[in-house]
Write a protein that holds these residues in place. Structure first.
Motif, mmCIF file in Angstrom:
data_model
loop_
_atom_site.group_PDB
_atom_site.id
_atom_site.type_symbol
_atom_site.label_atom_id
_atom_site.label_comp_id
_atom_site.label_asym_id
_atom_site.label_seq_id
_atom_site.Cartn_x
_atom_site.Cartn_y
_atom_site.Cartn_z
ATOM 1 N N ALA A 191 -6.230 3.767 2.548
ATOM 2 C CA ALA A 191 -7.076 3.350 1.391
ATOM 3 C C ALA A 191 -5.796 2.643 0.424
ATOM 4 O O ALA A 191 -4.814 2.918 0.384
ATOM 5 C CB ALA A 191 -7.681 4.407 0.612
ATOM 6 N N GLN B 272 -10.527 -5.305 2.411
ATOM 7 C CA GLN B 272 -9.123 -5.937 2.532
ATOM 8 C C GLN B 272 -8.159 -4.919 3.222
ATOM 9 O O GLN B 272 -7.361 -5.289 4.305
ATOM 10 C CB GLN B 272 -8.153 -6.202 1.194
ATOM 11 C CG GLN B 272 -7.069 -6.800 1.237
ATOM 12 C CD GLN B 272 -7.064 -8.162 2.247
ATOM 13 O OE1 GLN B 272 -8.125 -8.886 1.731
ATOM 14 N NE2 GLN B 272 -6.073 -8.404 3.051
ATOM 15 N N VAL B 273 -8.565 -3.669 3.271
ATOM 16 C CA VAL B 273 -7.818 -2.579 4.004
ATOM 17 C C VAL B 273 -7.955 -2.923 5.691
ATOM 18 O O VAL B 273 -6.867 -2.965 6.413
ATOM 19 C CB VAL B 273 -8.231 -1.379 3.750
ATOM 20 C CG1 VAL B 273 -7.731 -0.277 4.972
ATOM 21 C CG2 VAL B 273 -7.566 -0.736 2.245
ATOM 22 N N TYR C 45 -15.746 -6.566 5.003
ATOM 23 C CA TYR C 45 -14.919 -7.561 4.569
ATOM 24 C C TYR C 45 -14.147 -6.906 3.539
ATOM 25 O O TYR C 45 -13.897 -7.452 2.474
ATOM 26 C CB TYR C 45 -15.461 -8.729 4.071
ATOM 27 C CG TYR C 45 -16.395 -9.607 4.958
ATOM 28 C CD1 TYR C 45 -15.745 -10.432 5.744
ATOM 29 C CD2 TYR C 45 -17.854 -9.486 5.018
ATOM 30 C CE1 TYR C 45 -16.465 -11.184 6.653
ATOM 31 C CE2 TYR C 45 -18.403 -10.062 6.042
ATOM 32 C CZ TYR C 45 -17.846 -11.246 6.778
ATOM 33 O OH TYR C 45 -18.628 -11.815 7.641
ATOM 34 N N ASN D 264 -19.534 -2.469 3.630
ATOM 35 C CA ASN D 264 -19.003 -3.823 3.956
ATOM 36 C C ASN D 264 -17.828 -4.252 4.736
ATOM 37 O O ASN D 264 -16.776 -3.537 4.490
ATOM 38 C CB ASN D 264 -18.926 -4.484 2.608
ATOM 39 C CG ASN D 264 -18.644 -5.940 2.435
ATOM 40 O OD1 ASN D 264 -18.493 -6.564 3.468
ATOM 41 N ND2 ASN D 264 -18.086 -6.213 1.353
ATOM 42 N N ARG E 223 -16.490 -8.517 -1.686
ATOM 43 C CA ARG E 223 -16.289 -9.759 -0.673
ATOM 44 C C ARG E 223 -17.269 -10.123 0.238
ATOM 45 O O ARG E 223 -17.463 -9.007 1.198
ATOM 46 C CB ARG E 223 -15.002 -9.994 -0.609
ATOM 47 C CG ARG E 223 -14.331 -8.989 0.276
ATOM 48 C CD ARG E 223 -13.010 -9.209 0.628
ATOM 49 N NE ARG E 223 -12.687 -10.484 1.433
ATOM 50 C CZ ARG E 223 -11.493 -10.791 1.588
ATOM 51 N NH1 ARG E 223 -10.283 -10.252 1.339
ATOM 52 N NH2 ARG E 223 -11.235 -11.868 2.525
ATOM 53 N N ASN E 224 -17.610 -11.168 0.532
ATOM 54 C CA ASN E 224 -18.208 -11.867 2.054
ATOM 55 C C ASN E 224 -17.673 -12.917 2.147
ATOM 56 O O ASN E 224 -16.840 -13.596 1.173
ATOM 57 C CB ASN E 224 -19.846 -11.558 1.879
ATOM 58 C CG ASN E 224 -20.402 -12.654 0.654
ATOM 59 O OD1 ASN E 224 -19.985 -13.539 0.807
ATOM 60 N ND2 ASN E 224 -21.450 -12.100 -0.075
ATOM 61 N N ILE F 220 -8.712 -5.746 7.094
ATOM 62 C CA ILE F 220 -8.083 -7.243 7.506
ATOM 63 C C ILE F 220 -6.529 -6.776 7.550
ATOM 64 O O ILE F 220 -5.845 -7.296 8.443
ATOM 65 C CB ILE F 220 -8.597 -8.043 6.212
ATOM 66 C CG1 ILE F 220 -9.970 -8.367 6.458
ATOM 67 C CG2 ILE F 220 -7.786 -9.492 6.650
ATOM 68 C CD1 ILE F 220 -10.575 -9.148 5.256
ATOM 69 N N ILE G 275 1.044 -1.149 0.029
ATOM 70 C CA ILE G 275 -0.010 0.077 0.137
ATOM 71 C C ILE G 275 0.783 1.254 -0.072
ATOM 72 O O ILE G 275 0.681 2.303 -0.671
ATOM 73 C CB ILE G 275 -1.109 -0.072 1.256
ATOM 74 C CG1 ILE G 275 -1.848 -1.050 1.068
ATOM 75 C CG2 ILE G 275 -1.687 1.246 1.284
ATOM 76 C CD1 ILE G 275 -2.870 -1.525 2.231
ATOM 77 N N MET H 54 0.923 4.182 -2.964
ATOM 78 C CA MET H 54 0.726 5.593 -2.532
ATOM 79 C C MET H 54 1.945 6.376 -3.335
ATOM 80 O O MET H 54 1.742 7.361 -3.976
ATOM 81 C CB MET H 54 0.411 5.624 -1.287
ATOM 82 C CG MET H 54 -0.578 5.215 -0.633
ATOM 83 S SD MET H 54 -2.261 5.807 -1.351
ATOM 84 C CE MET H 54 -3.190 4.512 -1.823
ATOM 85 N N LEU I 101 -7.219 -4.682 -3.925
ATOM 86 C CA LEU I 101 -6.433 -5.780 -3.196
ATOM 87 C C LEU I 101 -7.419 -6.670 -2.485
ATOM 88 O O LEU I 101 -8.476 -6.072 -1.851
ATOM 89 C CB LEU I 101 -5.604 -5.422 -2.450
ATOM 90 C CG LEU I 101 -4.700 -6.162 -1.475
ATOM 91 C CD1 LEU I 101 -3.929 -7.336 -2.299
ATOM 92 C CD2 LEU I 101 -3.884 -5.310 -0.462
ATOM 93 N N ALA I 102 -7.296 -8.176 -2.576
ATOM 94 C CA ALA I 102 -8.392 -8.743 -1.896
ATOM 95 C C ALA I 102 -7.505 -10.162 -1.610
ATOM 96 O O ALA I 102 -6.917 -10.650 -2.526
ATOM 97 C CB ALA I 102 -9.853 -9.210 -2.644
ATOM 98 N N VAL I 103 -7.683 -10.567 -0.608
ATOM 99 C CA VAL I 103 -7.013 -12.061 -0.034
ATOM 100 C C VAL I 103 -8.194 -12.820 0.400
ATOM 101 O O VAL I 103 -8.963 -12.493 1.182
ATOM 102 C CB VAL I 103 -6.130 -11.854 0.979
ATOM 103 C CG1 VAL I 103 -5.348 -13.224 1.067
ATOM 104 C CG2 VAL I 103 -4.808 -10.593 0.694
#
Lengths: 135, 213
Positions: free
Chosen positions: B91, B146-147, B144, B142, A124-125, B149, A59, A63, A77-79
Motif C-alpha cells: 500500500a 496504481q499499486v 486500476y 477497482n 481512476r478508470n 500497476i 513506496i 513507508m 499516487l497515480a500515473v
C-alpha cells in the motif's frame, strides 16, 4: 461532491514539476525531491513518470518516513500514461517513441502524488481520473 | 570464483536437462485484503494439509513474509514443487485510524500500522527473489489501482512471469471482466480462494506460468 467541500480544505497547494527539473537527478535525489514537496502538504503533478523501480522505491521511502514524520500517513499516487492509447496512428506512435527514446521517459505521462492526509482517494478508470480530497 | 562458475555451469545443464528448477519460488503479491493468504492457504491445505498463515477481515493481517517450502502441486498427472511465499499487502498509505473501525484499541492499531509499514518494505525487497508471481486482486475493487500497476511494472522490468488472479468471484459485486479489461496482456483467472471456486483453472495456469521460467 469535491466542489462542495473544496472551500473547507486549507493549507495545501498544487505544484507542477516539469520533467526537466528532475531529469538530471539520480533516483535517490529524485525521490527525495518528490517526498520533500509532498511532505510540505503539496499535491505534486509531475510531467512524465518514474521508472517502475523508482515507484517501488518511492513506496519504500514513504513507508520508512511514516515512522519518523509526525502525522504522515503515506501518499496517494497515480500515473496517467501518455503512450498507452492507440490513437494517433503510425506518426503519433513514432513521435511518441522518438520523444521517449530521447528523454528516456514517457513524456506524455502525468504523475500525481499527494499526501494521504489531503487526498482521500485517486479514483481512476481508463477514461478519467478523479482526485477526492478530504474535507 | 572458478568453483562458483563451474557450479553455475552444471546448474544450467541440470535445468536444461530436466526442464525446470527443483523448487520454484512462487510469490503472492497484491494490495491488502485481496486474499493472498487465503489463496496460499488453499494451496497449502490442498497439498500439505497445513495452512501458511492467519487470515482476517482487518487489512494488513499479514505483516511479515511467510513461506512454506517443498509444496508439491499435482494436477492432471503433472507435478511441480514450489516454495510458496506469502507477502504482506503493498500500500502507499497506512492509517492506524482505519483499524479502529474494526474495534482494535488505539495502541494495537498503532502497532499494527507500524508493523504494516515494515511489511510493505519487506514485500518490495523480496521482489527480486521470486521465480514466478501471482498477483492477487480483489474482484470487487477497482483494478486500476496504481499499486497493482507498480507491482506488475516491477515484475515486467525483472522479467518475472506474472499471473493475475481476480479473487472473491463468489461475491455479487465481483467484476472479473473489469479486471481482464484492465490487464489485457496478462492471463487473468477468476477464483474464490475461500470456497475453492475455479481453483482447478488456477492450478492449470500455475503450470503454464512455471513453463515461462
Amino acid at each position: 461532491m469535491v466542489k462542495k467541500r473544496l472551500g473547507k480544505i486549507k493549507g495545501f497547494s498544487i505544484q507542477f514539476l516539469p520533467y526537466s527539473e528532475i531529469r538530471g537527478l539520480d533516483s535517490t535525489k529524485r525521490i527525495k525531491r518528490i517526498l520533500n514537496i509532498v511532505l510540505g502538504n503539496n499535491i505534486l503533478i509531475i510531467q512524465g513518470k518514474l521508472e517502475p523501480e523508482e515507484e517501488t522505491r518511492l513506496i519504500e521511502d514513504t513507508m520508512a518516513m511514516m515512522g519518523h514524520v509526525k502525522n504522515f500517513k503515506g501518499i496517494e499516487l497515480a500515473v496517467i500514461s501518455g503512450n498507452g492509447g492507440k490513437s494517433g496512428g503510425f506518426f503519433g506512435r513514432f513521435k511518441r517513441n522518438l520523444a521517449n527514446s530521447i528523454a528516456g521517459e514517457d513524456m506524455g505521462a502525468v504523475t500525481i502524488i499527494g499526501p494521504a492526509t489531503i487526498i482521500k482517494e485517486i479514483k481512476r478508470n481508463p477514461k478519467k481520473i478523479e482526485l477526492l480530497l478530504k474535507g | 570464483m572458478v568453483g562458483k562458475a563451474f557450479g553455475n555451469f552444471f546448474k544450467k545443464i541440470f535445468f536444461n536437462i530436466f526442464g525446470q528448477k527443483k523448487e520454484l519460488k512462487l510469490g503472492f503479491y497484491g494490495p491488502p485484503n485481496a486474499g493472498k493468504t487465503s489463496l496460499a492457504n488453499r494451496i497449502c491445505k490442498d497439498f500439505t494439509d497445513k495452512e501458511i498463515g492467519k487470515t482476517s477481515k482487518i487489512p494488513h493481517e499479514t505483516r511479515t513474509i511467510q513461506f512454506k517450502e517443498k509444496v508439491e502441486i499435482s494436477y492432471k498427472g503433472r507435478k511441480m514443487t514450489f516454495k510458496i511465499i506469502d507477502t504482506p499487502g503493498i500500500a502507499t498509505k497506512i492509517d492506524y485510524e482505519d483499524f479502529l473501525k474494526f474495534k482494535l484499541k488505539k495502541k494495537e492499531a498503532k502497532t499494527r500500522a507500524k508493523e504494516a509499514t515494515q511489511g510493505v518494505i519487506e514485500s518490495i525487497k523480496w521482489l527480486d527473489d521470486m521465480d514466478v508471481v501471482v498477483i492477487v486482486l480483489d474482484a470487487i475493487q477497482n483494478p486500476y489501482n496504481q499499486v497493482n500497476i507498480t507491482i506488475i511494472g516491477n515484475l515486467v522490468a525483472r522479467k518475472i512471469p506474472v499471473l493475475i488472479v481476480a479473487n472473491k468471484i463468489d461475491l455479487k459485486r465481483a467484476n472479473l471482466k473489469k479486471v481482464e479489461a484492465a490487464f489485457p496482456e496478462y492471463d487473468v483467472v477468476g477464483i474464490s480462494a475461500k470456497y475453492g471456486k475455479n481453483i482447478e483453472e488456477f492450478y492449470e495456469s500455475i503450470f503454464k506460468l512455471a513453463k515461462k521460467v
